[in-house]
Write a protein that holds these residues in place. Structure first.
Motif, short mmCIF file in Angstrom:
data_model
loop_
_atom_site.label_atom_id
_atom_site.label_comp_id
_atom_site.label_asym_id
_atom_site.label_seq_id
_atom_site.Cartn_x
_atom_site.Cartn_y
_atom_site.Cartn_z
N ALA A 88 0.84 -1.20 0.00
CA ALA A 88 0.00 0.00 0.00
C ALA A 88 0.87 1.25 0.00
CB ALA A 88 -0.92 0.00 1.22
N GLY A 89 1.92 1.25 0.83
CA GLY A 89 2.83 2.39 0.87
C GLY A 89 3.46 2.65 -0.48
N TYR A 90 3.89 1.59 -1.13
CA TYR A 90 4.50 1.72 -2.46
C TYR A 90 3.50 2.26 -3.48
CZ TYR A 90 6.37 0.21 -6.98
OH TYR A 90 6.79 0.15 -8.28
N THR A 91 2.28 1.74 -3.42
CA THR A 91 1.27 2.07 -4.43
C THR A 91 0.75 3.49 -4.32
OG1 THR A 91 0.59 -0.27 -4.41
CG2 THR A 91 -0.90 1.29 -5.47
N ILE A 92 0.54 3.97 -3.09
CA ILE A 92 -0.03 5.32 -2.94
C ILE A 92 1.04 6.39 -2.77
CG2 ILE A 92 -2.12 4.33 -1.90
CD1 ILE A 92 -1.16 5.67 0.78
N GLY A 93 2.30 5.96 -2.54
CA GLY A 93 3.38 6.92 -2.38
C GLY A 93 3.58 7.39 -0.95
N ALA A 94 3.30 6.51 0.01
CA ALA A 94 3.48 6.85 1.43
C ALA A 94 4.81 6.31 1.93
CB ALA A 94 2.34 6.27 2.26
N LYS A 95 5.35 6.96 2.93
CA LYS A 95 6.60 6.50 3.55
C LYS A 95 6.39 6.01 4.98
CE LYS A 95 9.62 9.54 0.84
NZ LYS A 95 10.21 8.47 0.02
N GLU A 96 5.18 6.19 5.49
CA GLU A 96 4.93 5.83 6.89
C GLU A 96 3.65 5.02 7.02
OE1 GLU A 96 4.29 8.05 11.22
OE2 GLU A 96 5.18 9.14 9.54
N GLY A 97 3.75 3.90 7.74
CA GLY A 97 2.59 3.07 8.02
C GLY A 97 2.40 2.96 9.53
N ILE A 98 1.15 2.91 9.95
CA ILE A 98 0.84 2.81 11.38
C ILE A 98 -0.19 1.71 11.59
CG2 ILE A 98 -0.10 4.00 13.41
CD1 ILE A 98 0.72 6.66 12.01
N VAL A 99 0.09 0.82 12.54
CA VAL A 99 -0.90 -0.17 12.96
C VAL A 99 -1.56 0.37 14.22
CG1 VAL A 99 -1.31 -2.52 13.76
CG2 VAL A 99 0.44 -2.09 12.02
N TYR A 100 -2.87 0.58 14.15
CA TYR A 100 -3.62 1.02 15.33
C TYR A 100 -4.16 -0.24 15.98
CZ TYR A 100 -6.82 3.82 18.21
OH TYR A 100 -7.48 4.41 19.26
#
Length: 222
Positions: A88-100
């Motif tokens: 998902a990070g790669y596809t949308i262009g995000a550098k940060e992921g968070i698990v809530y």
């Protein structure tokens, strides 16, 4: 599961963002958090949003009485869930992921953080993931405080920002104005797990399972 850690991530960076979105669209995957919104549409909207920063959030605030499917996935199939977040990070262009993570699941925190550390050692988190120049992404885990309402994505975002967990009025939607006012995609644990299989086996394969209106697999807590 015959899935090997990192398998889907390596394939995603090899084929490119557009192909990942195409496979997601062909799979007809609907979000597994309850709303049933097409995952590909959500990712496309977040990918198209213009911003200097974007976020991927995994909603693991499993507060519905009697449910435990997300707990099972995180404990027994973390490779599917976390690889799905990286994709998902790669596809949308995000550098940060968070698990809530649900507050009552605090006992899982150490094992999950140990797993993430192993991913960093295997170049599946951090800088230039999978040998892809410029693809930097990492995941952190934040604990909820037991508020049932935070299972709703905008209330979850409010909680992550340090505010009282209350649902926001929409629009604007998180795909444009999410965490810290930046484009954000929020998906359920089960959704990310499905993404890893879709990337490795294809959208057509996934579409052949399930029903016409809800393709693929679905876990039930019994």
């Amino acid at each position: 599961s015959e899935y090997t850690r990192g398998e889907a991530v390596k394939k995603a960076v090899a084929v490119g963002r557009e192909d990942v979105l195409f496979e997601l669209k062909e799979s007809k995957l609907r979000r597994r958090g309850g709303a049933g919104f097409p995952t590909s549409t959500k990712w496309m909207l977040t990918a198209a949003a213009k911003a200097d920063k974007k976020y991927v959030i995994c909603n693991a605030d499993e507060g519905e009485p009697g449910t435990f499917k997300d707990r099972v996935l995180l404990l027994e199939y973390p490779e599917l869930v976390f690889d799905g977040m990286v994709i998902a990070g790669y596809t949308i262009g995000a550098k940060e992921g968070i698990v809530y993570l649900r507050g009552e699941y605090k006992y899982m925190l150490k094992s999950l953080e140990d797993y993430l550390e192993q991913m960093r050692k295997d170049n599946l988190l951090g800088k230039n993931i999978g040998g892809k120049e410029g693809f930097d992404f990492d995941i952190t885990i934040r604990l909820g405080s037991g508020a049932y309402v935070c299972g709703e994505e905008t209330a979850l975002i409010e909680s992550l920002e340090g505010n009282r967990g209350e649902a926001r009025n929409r629009p604007p939607f998180p795909v444009n104005t999410g965490l810290n006012g930046k484009p954000t995609t929020v998906n359920n644990v089960e959704t990310f797990a499905a993404v890893s299989h879709i990337v490795t086996k294809g959208g057509k394969w996934y579409q052949e399972h399930g029903t016409d209106k809800s393709t693929g697999s679905k876990l039930f807590s019994i």
